[in-house]
Scaffold this motif. Structure first.
Motif, PDB file in Angstrom:
ATOM      1  N   UNK A 219       0.801  -1.228   0.000  1.00  0.00           N
ATOM      2  CA  UNK A 219       0.000   0.000   0.000  1.00  0.00           C
ATOM      3  C   UNK A 219       0.834   1.278   0.000  1.00  0.00           C
ATOM      4  N   UNK A 220       2.041   1.242   0.548  1.00  0.00           N
ATOM      5  CA  UNK A 220       2.879   2.444   0.558  1.00  0.00           C
ATOM      6  C   UNK A 220       3.770   2.488  -0.671  1.00  0.00           C
ATOM      7  N   UNK A 221       4.376   1.332  -1.015  1.00  0.00           N
ATOM      8  CA  UNK A 221       5.300   1.297  -2.151  1.00  0.00           C
ATOM      9  C   UNK A 221       4.593   0.953  -3.463  1.00  0.00           C
ATOM     10  N   UNK A 222       3.294   0.618  -3.408  1.00  0.00           N
ATOM     11  CA  UNK A 222       2.471   0.342  -4.589  1.00  0.00           C
ATOM     12  C   UNK A 222       2.970  -0.868  -5.382  1.00  0.00           C
ATOM     13  N   UNK A 223       3.341  -1.925  -4.703  1.00  0.00           N
ATOM     14  CA  UNK A 223       3.746  -3.149  -5.381  1.00  0.00           C
ATOM     15  C   UNK A 223       2.525  -4.020  -5.666  1.00  0.00           C
ATOM     16  N   UNK A 224       2.622  -4.848  -6.707  1.00  0.00           N
ATOM     17  CA  UNK A 224       1.583  -5.834  -6.965  1.00  0.00           C
ATOM     18  C   UNK A 224       1.643  -6.921  -5.892  1.00  0.00           C
ATOM     19  N   UNK A 225       0.522  -7.568  -5.577  1.00  0.00           N
ATOM     20  CA  UNK A 225       0.510  -8.547  -4.471  1.00  0.00           C
ATOM     21  C   UNK A 225       1.543  -9.656  -4.609  1.00  0.00           C
ATOM     22  N   UNK A 226       1.607 -10.288  -5.785  1.00  0.00           N
ATOM     23  CA  UNK A 226       2.578 -11.375  -5.981  1.00  0.00           C
ATOM     24  C   UNK A 226       3.999 -10.837  -5.909  1.00  0.00           C
TER      25      UNK A 226
END
Length: 395
Positions: A59-66
């Motif tokens: 949520x902070x770094x905006x990474x995809x879940x996988x």
């Protein structure tokens, strides 16, 4: 910070512009860890800390879940392996047991500090040597998605293994060296997967370059010849047009205007900055003329060969489509036979090829499969009322 920066650098994510977010995540996780560790077992504490790390990364770094799961697990695995190596060296040098070493604050501080420094140095070396691989792509093939899911599942297993290893630290009859071998082996297999991916991508890129170099060598002389013919044709057409105007010969003027229009279509194909496609269109123009077909070329944007296919393979696919079109047009006696080839592209983004003609109702299955194999989409729309056909190829 070290636990996050090392895997983010390895997977080619930007770090400098997110350094404040990374620092904030580190502060929150450290405070959370300090609060929960005295009250629950070590393995559950590690699990909750990793879970918090994961949520903040997403949520902070905006990474995809996988991708977030893969990044986090690689960071923890690397941290665990380096710490295990340092502890093994201290046990051999000092002649003390694992419990004796980890119970002393000075050794705890040394191990944690040395582990962090090694991970920071490793991230710097990876960045300088350009050893990164990317988990993100603007258009991922189906195989790429499946592979990311596989790595994500493998990362989840690795996270569970880390927690079990930490639980084993406190159990009776614990064999430190045997568990260390398991940890090293699992980490090595995990890292080897990414090294193999990187080497395969480099090999594919080099093969594409060599293939295009070989093809370009054969087309260079032909391209220069077409350019010279085009320049000569244009100057002659301009001279003849002026002569026709002076003699007021309207029929000749109309004919010459048609020739100049053809010249503009040829110029459009040559002005495509990618020489293989330009040479191919020049050759196809001569083929079309021999069958009485007018080939028109329109170039919108600054064209580059799509990343998922080489110029040689792309030209082969276009040749199959042009052959299908000419084969159909030959069977009709209409005087107006034409093909309109349109290129719409943006640098480092998506490329669309549009081929418009008449009477063509379908393409060969082999052509469609080859385009889809190279991560492309193809669509053919035939209008039975006007007999016009529109083929859209998207990479």
């Amino acid at each position: 910070m070290a636990l996050m920066i090392f895997p983010l650098a390895f997977f080619h994510y930007p770090i400098r512009k997110h350094i404040k977010s990374l620092f904030l995540i580190s502060i929150l996780v450290a405070a959370f860890s300090r609060f929960i560790r005295p009250y629950i077992e070590a393995s559950y504490a590690i699990f909750l800390i990793m879970l918090l790390f994961y949520i903040l990364l997403i949520f902070v770094y905006r990474l995809k879940p996988i991708n977030g799961l893969i990044v986090l697990c690689l960071g923890y695995w690397t941290n665990a392996v380096i710490m295990t190596v340092i502890l093994s060296i201290l046990m051999l040098i000092l002649g003390q047991s694992l419990m004796q070493i980890i119970s002393q604050i000075s050794y705890q501080t040394f191990v944690m500090l040395a582990t962090s420094i090694i991970m920071f140095v490793g991230a710097h070396i990876i960045h300088k040597k350009k050893w990164q691989i990317s988990l993100d792509s603007k258009k991922t093939s189906k195989m790429g998605k499946q592979f990311n899911y596989l790595i994500g599942a493998y990362s989840l297993i690795g996270m569970i293994l880390i927690i079990q290893t930490l639980t084993a630290f406190l159990s009776t009859g614990y064999d430190f060296y045997r568990t260390s071998l398991v940890t090293f082996g699992t980490f090595g297999i995990f890292l080897l997967m990414f090294v193999l991916i990187r080497n395969i991508k480099i090999m594919q890129y080099q093969m594409k370059i060599e293939e295009e170099k070989s093809y370009l060598e054969n087309l260079t002389s032909y391209t220069e010849e077409i350019k010279q013919i085009n320049r000569d044709f244009y100057s002659q057409a301009q001279t003849l047009r002026q002569m026709a105007v002076c003699q007021n010969m309207n029929t000749i003027i109309s004919y010459l205007d048609h020739l100049l229009q053809e010249r503009n279509f040829l110029q459009a194909s040559i002005e495509i900055n990618e020489p293989m496609l330009a040479a191919f269109l020049g050759k196809e123009r001569h083929v079309c003329q021999s069958y009485g077909v007018n080939l028109m070329v329109i170039n919108n944007g600054y064209y580059f060969t799509p990343n998922s296919i080489s110029g040689y393979q792309l030209n082969r696919l276009f040749k199959q489509i042009f052959d299908d079109i000419i084969l159909v047009l030959k069977q009709h006696t209409s005087a107006d036979k034409w093909i309109r080839f349109i290129v719409e592209s943006v640098i480092d983004e998506q490329t669309t090829f549009i081929i418009e003609t008449t009477y063509l109702q379908r393409l060969r299955e082999n052509t469609i499969k080859q385009i889809e194999m190279h991560a492309g989409d193809i669509e053919l729309i035939y209008d039975p009322y006007t007999n016009e056909t529109k083929i859209t190829i998207h990479f």
